[in-house]
Write an enzyme that holds these catalytic residues in place. Structure first.
Site, mmCIF file in Angstrom:
data_model
loop_
_atom_site.group_PDB
_atom_site.id
_atom_site.type_symbol
_atom_site.label_atom_id
_atom_site.label_comp_id
_atom_site.label_asym_id
_atom_site.label_seq_id
_atom_site.Cartn_x
_atom_site.Cartn_y
_atom_site.Cartn_z
ATOM 1 C CB SER A 120 -0.964 0.001 1.184
ATOM 2 O OG SER A 120 -0.260 -0.230 2.371
ATOM 3 C CG ASP A 349 -2.088 4.991 8.274
ATOM 4 O OD1 ASP A 349 -0.917 4.602 8.474
ATOM 5 O OD2 ASP A 349 -2.626 4.981 7.160
ATOM 6 C CG HIS A 352 -0.753 3.927 4.457
ATOM 7 N ND1 HIS A 352 -1.418 3.173 5.391
ATOM 8 C CD2 HIS A 352 -0.397 3.088 3.478
ATOM 9 C CE1 HIS A 352 -1.476 1.915 4.977
ATOM 10 N NE2 HIS A 352 -0.860 1.834 3.819
#
Ligand SMILES: *[C@@H]1O[C@H](CO)[C@@H](O)[C@H](O)[C@H]1NC(C)=O
Ligand SMILES: *[C@@H]1O[C@H](CO)[C@@H](O)[C@H](O)[C@H]1NC(C)=O
Ligand SMILES: *[C@@H]1O[C@H](CO)[C@@H](O)[C@H](O)[C@H]1NC(C)=O
Ligand SMILES: *[C@@H]1O[C@H](CO)[C@@H](O)[C@H](O)[C@H]1NC(C)=O
Ligand SMILES: *[C@@H]1O[C@H](CO)[C@@H](O)[C@H](O)[C@H]1NC(C)=O
Ligand SMILES: *[C@@H]1O[C@H](CO)[C@@H](O)[C@H](O)[C@H]1NC(C)=O
Length: 375
Positions: A120, A349, A352
């Protein structure tokens, strides 16, 4: 469901393994690559040594113009209110990065197919590149088509395909009678990477996952089956298999190969001497100043450099590790999800990156390397 599984990555709070160690081998590799290629124009400038400086012209785009952005990267859209993190430009110590010129980029890669392969973080990079290009050239028609694990973003006017192939390990993961087996020396996946003009690889984060996030039951190397092993050792074996694939399958006159370096996480404030020991990326609003990350280099990044420097085919490392380490402020934290009701820690998160944001710089570097290599 597959998508959901893939993106459930967002929810994971890593236990940062103590993989950091002082390394003297992490010396400037760009030089090495330039010498081995012998065609670089500015080999005296290491693009990856530098610092972040405030620049009022940033960000390169407003995420609201990027209608196709994944919710998990759309921090401003998800309610993040601080904006300073959008205003930083990467400044290499010895030179300026060329300004990102979307039109020049498309002209250089006209008629070409670029494939970005990885986890990702590759999605993050691909999404950034498509947003950057669309924002500079909003008049151009584009199409996006997703088939299984492959997404294809096409600018028809330039016949340019920007393809994302989701692949967490690069090496093969097979379902067998005994369970899911990660095969360190098997890379049939590579059949899907043939015939492209540019390949950009990345892998790392999934090698660390344990418990319910771990996507394999066994690791196999040759005839040996392991229930588990040192993850860095396994990663390095997988990388060697990938490098052998490149050596036997890539014709450098037809295909240019890049490796997107290791993207760091910021779950442990002790790495940057945060005042509270429990700190993480959440609430960070500014980069670390200067060119040194207190937490030191990443062992996985050192492994990538070792494997690449051993190769005879040219592979260019987009060495994003240090510059991204300095950006403790660049992660979505609790604004990574399209839902600001459940602001719980498992929705934090620090892995990312917000868009606009740090991956735009990865792509500026990608562009700079293409320009530098007269692509
Ligand atoms: C992006 O554009 C929207 C809509 O025009 C605006 O409200 C918002 O402030 C802009 N964001 C930034 C960071 O400039
Ligand atoms: C976030 O919360 C604010 C105020 O509670 C609300 O107005 C807004 O619509 C929410 N945004 C999202 C994306 O849920
Ligand atoms: C577009 O590029 C592909 C190669 O990627 C080529 O086969 C095709 O002929 C091109 N089409 C046009 C209309 O230029
Ligand atoms: C974009 O697509 C539309 C609809 O297919 C078409 O009418 C238009 O001419 C296209 N624009 C360009 C610049 O190709
Ligand atoms: C961080 O803390 C350590 C130990 O407390 C200290 O040795 C080091 O100089 C500090 N680094 C920075 C960049 O402040
Ligand atoms: C480098 O190549 C040599 C010779 O093929 C091999 O023995 C060694 O294991 C390789 N090292 C790495 C880090 O790939």
């Amino acid at each position: 469901m597959e998508t959901r599984k893939y993106f459930s990555f967002v929810w994971l709070v890593y236990v940062i393994l103590c993989l950091y160690y002082q390394s003297t081998s992490a010396v400037v590799l760009l030089k090495h690559f330039s010498h081995s290629r012998g065609s670089s124009k500015s080999s005296s400038c290491d693009f990856f040594q530098g610092s972040w400086i405030y620049d009022d012209s940033y960000p390169l785009y407003n995420s609201s113009i990027c209608s196709f952005i994944e919710g998990q990267f759309n921090c401003q859209g998800n309610g993040r209110s601080d904006k300073l993190y959008l205003k930083y430009k990467w400044k290499p110590t010895a030179c300026e990065l060329p300004k990102f010129d979307g039109l020049d980029f498309l002209r250089r890669v006209k008629g070409k197919k670029i494939m970005i392969i990885g986890d990702s973080l590759s999605l993050n990079q691909w999404q950034s590149l498509t947003c950057m290009l669309h924002a500079t050239l909003p008049q151009l028609n584009f199409t996006i088509k997703r088939t299984g694990d492959v997404s294809n973003f096409v600018f028809q006017d330039y016949n340019v395909s920007l393809i994302l192939s989701r692949n967490a390990f690069l090496v093969d993961l097979f379902k067998e009678k005994m369970g899911r087996v990660l095969k360190l020396d098997s890379i049939q996946n590579g059949d899907a990477w043939k015939g492209f003009d540019v390949l950009i690889f990345n892998t790392w984060h999934w090698w660390l996952h344990k418990g319910s996030q771990q996507s394999w039951d066994f690791i196999q190397k040759g005839d040996q089956i392991y229930k588990d092993m040192d993850r860095l050792v396994a990663f390095k074996e997988g990388l060697k298999t990938w490098s052998n694939w490149v050596e036997s399958n890539i014709d450098p006159t037809k295909t240019k190969v890049f490796f997107q370096g290791i993207s760091p996480t910021h779950y442990n404030g002790q790495e940057w001497n945060a005042s509270k020991a429990s700190s993480n990326c959440n609430g960070e609003t500014q980069p670390i100043s200067g060119s040194m990350y207190p937490g030191g280099p990443m062992a996985a990044a050192t492994a990538v450099k070792e494997v690449i420097s051993n190769m005879s085919k040219p592979v260019t490392l987009i060495d994003i590790t240090l510059l991204s380490q300095l950006r403790k402020d660049g992660h979505p934290s609790i604004y990574g999800i399209n839902n600001n009701v459940t602001k719980t820690t498992n929705g934090n998160d620090c892995s990312h990156w917000c868009l606009a944001g740090v991956p735009d710089t990865w792509n500026q570097l990608f562009y700079a390397l293409l320009v530098d290599q007269d692509y």
